[in-house]
Design an enzyme around this catalytic site. Sequence first.
Site, PDB file in Angstrom:
ATOM      1  N   LYS A   1       3.402 -15.601 -69.855  1.00 52.34           N
ATOM      2  CA  LYS A   1       2.609 -15.174 -68.703  1.00 52.34           C
ATOM      3  C   LYS A   1       3.208 -13.916 -68.053  1.00 52.34           C
ATOM      4  CE  LYS A   1      -0.699 -18.093 -69.164  1.00 52.34           C
ATOM      5  NZ  LYS A   1      -2.040 -17.612 -69.526  1.00 52.34           N
TER       6      LYS A   1
ATOM      7  N   TYR B   1       6.677 -20.480 -72.026  1.00 52.84           N
ATOM      8  CA  TYR B   1       5.368 -20.309 -71.375  1.00 52.84           C
ATOM      9  C   TYR B   1       5.465 -19.221 -70.297  1.00 52.84           C
ATOM     10  CZ  TYR B   1       1.227 -21.278 -68.554  1.00 52.84           C
ATOM     11  OH  TYR B   1       0.054 -21.145 -67.856  1.00 52.84           O
TER      12      TYR B   1
END
Length: 254
Positions: A159, A155
């Site tokens: 980002k 994750y």
Amino acid sequence: MNRLSGKNVFITGATKGIGKSTAEAFAEKGANLVILGRTKELLEKLKSDLENKYKINVYTIECDVTKGHDLKEKIEKMPIKNIDILINNAGLALGLDKVYESSLEDYDKVIDTNIKGALYVLNGIVPLMVERNKGHIVNLGSIAGDASYYGGAVYCASKAAIKAITDGLRIELVDKNIRVTNIKPGLVETEFSKVRFKGDEERAKNTYKGIEALTPDDIAEVIVYTCNLPENLQLTEIALMPVHQADGRTVYRG
Ligand code: NAP
């Protein structure tokens, strides 16, 4: 001063959480909306709620951002071409597994949604802004993109990619009247953790235990503030966290 009335705002992941709050906050300012999500009923309900409450028009696009060609076709068919603001928000995390123990399916879903999906949206909308030499792109990054935390590396990588893409776009668009902003929240209480823990409500609740997390309305307020600034003023990146969070790894739970 309200500079948003009558503007056209395109929001992905508008059915829940930050996207939904942002749609409501723009509607309150009198902006017209294009709301995109996968759940038709939620899109239709939001459209009717907002059109009944405010004097605005809402156009819905039922679409999964990972389906690039379908998305491109739907954007081409969209009757509104003068998009002033893009909120590139749809995204998710899956699990808190070590990089080498996560499932291949989880890698694919996070990367396909958060990186490729965000790129597909940009590919559809940014040329419309370039044509008019006008616009504001707001990508939903995260403080997770600044530094990795245990179990969150995939994750976090997605980002970090949003940061790289946002910065790259800003360089490519420097000769245009197009602003490019990376919004990087910390802990926000939405369905994000329920999705991350695949419906495990107890585990999701523990994420916010002992800390007053931000609300999706808080993020919407900052997004609307950013977009409402004079058009020559570009906020490039904003990190926002609860008062008891210092970074992606450091949280004080009283
Ligand atoms: P949320 O409440 O789970 O909402 C996510 C939204 O994205 C939903 O509307 C969901 O719609 C949509 N979505 C997910 N996958 C999609 C896909 N493939 N195609 C189209 N829409 C899709 O989560 P949130 O907290 O509002 O998160 C919004 C953004 O903020 C994400 O990019 C997230 O990474 C970022 N963020 C969140 C936090 C946090 O703590 N919550 C912190 C930093 C950054 P449906 O499921 O209805 O289709």
